[in-house]
Design an enzyme around this catalytic site. Sequence first.
Site, mmCIF file in Angstrom:
data_model
loop_
_atom_site.group_PDB
_atom_site.id
_atom_site.type_symbol
_atom_site.label_atom_id
_atom_site.label_comp_id
_atom_site.label_asym_id
_atom_site.label_seq_id
_atom_site.Cartn_x
_atom_site.Cartn_y
_atom_site.Cartn_z
ATOM 1 N N LYS A 1 0.791 -1.200 0.136
ATOM 2 C CA LYS A 1 0.071 -0.006 -0.217
ATOM 3 C C LYS A 1 0.724 1.301 0.078
ATOM 4 C CE LYS A 1 -3.803 2.225 2.586
ATOM 5 N NZ LYS A 1 -4.744 2.354 3.450
ATOM 6 N N LYS B 1 -2.096 -1.591 -3.906
ATOM 7 C CA LYS B 1 -2.910 -0.226 -3.824
ATOM 8 C C LYS B 1 -2.017 0.993 -3.874
ATOM 9 C CE LYS B 1 -6.413 2.074 -0.931
ATOM 10 N NZ LYS B 1 -7.077 2.237 0.310
#
Length: 385
Positions: free
Chosen positions: A246, A307
């Site tokens: 992320k 992400k």
Amino acid sequence: MAMTTTMPSTSARTRVRCRAATEPRNARAPPTTRTAPKVPEGAPTVPPQDLPQRPRRNRRSDTVRRAFRETILTPSNFIYPIFVHDEGDENVPIGSMPGQERLSFKNGMIKKVREARAMGVNQVVVFPKTADNLKTPCGKEAFNPMGLAQRSISLLKDTFPDLEVYTDVALDPYNTMGHDGMVRSDGVVMNDETVYYLCQQAVSQARAGADVISPSDMMDGRVGAIRQALDDEGFTNVSIMSYTAKYNSAYYGPFRDALASAPRPGNEDWKIPKDKAEYQMDPANFRECLREAALDEQEGADIMMVKPAGAYLDIIRALRDSTTLPISAYQVSGEYSMLKAASAAGYLNERDAVLESLIAIKRAGADLTLTYYALDAAKWLQEGN
């Protein structure tokens, strides 16, 4: 006596083709009513190139293209992120995400999920909009057994027992400071203390009926700690989808608007980091994702996520090549809003651009894609692309 066969040379093959070309085009073909296609006026007359390979032969018709398609996208690949609130019975439009709403807990959420299931999308991830009066510096509302997230999970599983419900494990929706973990007065985000609360949050979600726990916080060691906490409570069948890679991305703005979860300004007495660079990954880094992936797999992750998705296709491919675990990718709010804005301005064909972006994510190696376009994309795929 053994016989040997001598293949004709390239020049011999060329001469054979040239001799065949001097015969009338349809000398040995059956009668037909088909006529030769016309060429544009002014097109030159040239002999065919001597090409043993012509890749366009495998792209010459829709039937052929579909037969040879390497990446197949279906609604089963989608996880639909839903925002939920319980501050009234009406859905609340999200200004920075046209077409998306905070869904009312009792009515809008069930109606929207029923719509998704009708389109073949049977996986959702729940993001609760926490009322400001319930937020605290430590974010203890995250593991309130009667919290909005827990009630939403329970209602979804009661209504749709076969629905696959994913959750979000992090403190930012519940934290007055807007960070995924607790923040010390010197601005340091506390790791181990945060993980202690994340474990309680994960267990509370599993008790509510969650199928997949999704830690998005990026604290060190949280996957292993959550796995142990779930197992200790008997939730051995509850999966973990770790936000493995992320990044500290600029694409999260509309999401934080939807949940009012952006970092808050600090002061001299209590410094609050302006962004999440201390724990989310640097967008400039590649090798770091491999380290995170190795740790998450070792600690018991069942699925690993990248992400954002669109600007990090190389990271999706890196994880795909480094593990046998399923890979998911999050087409985040900023990606969604950019596509919406460009389409609204007439710069893009929304359907074509969205499906291309989703195909690219899957082609890079994602088995699952979290996307706000899940329902639209499922509809477009049913209509045929």
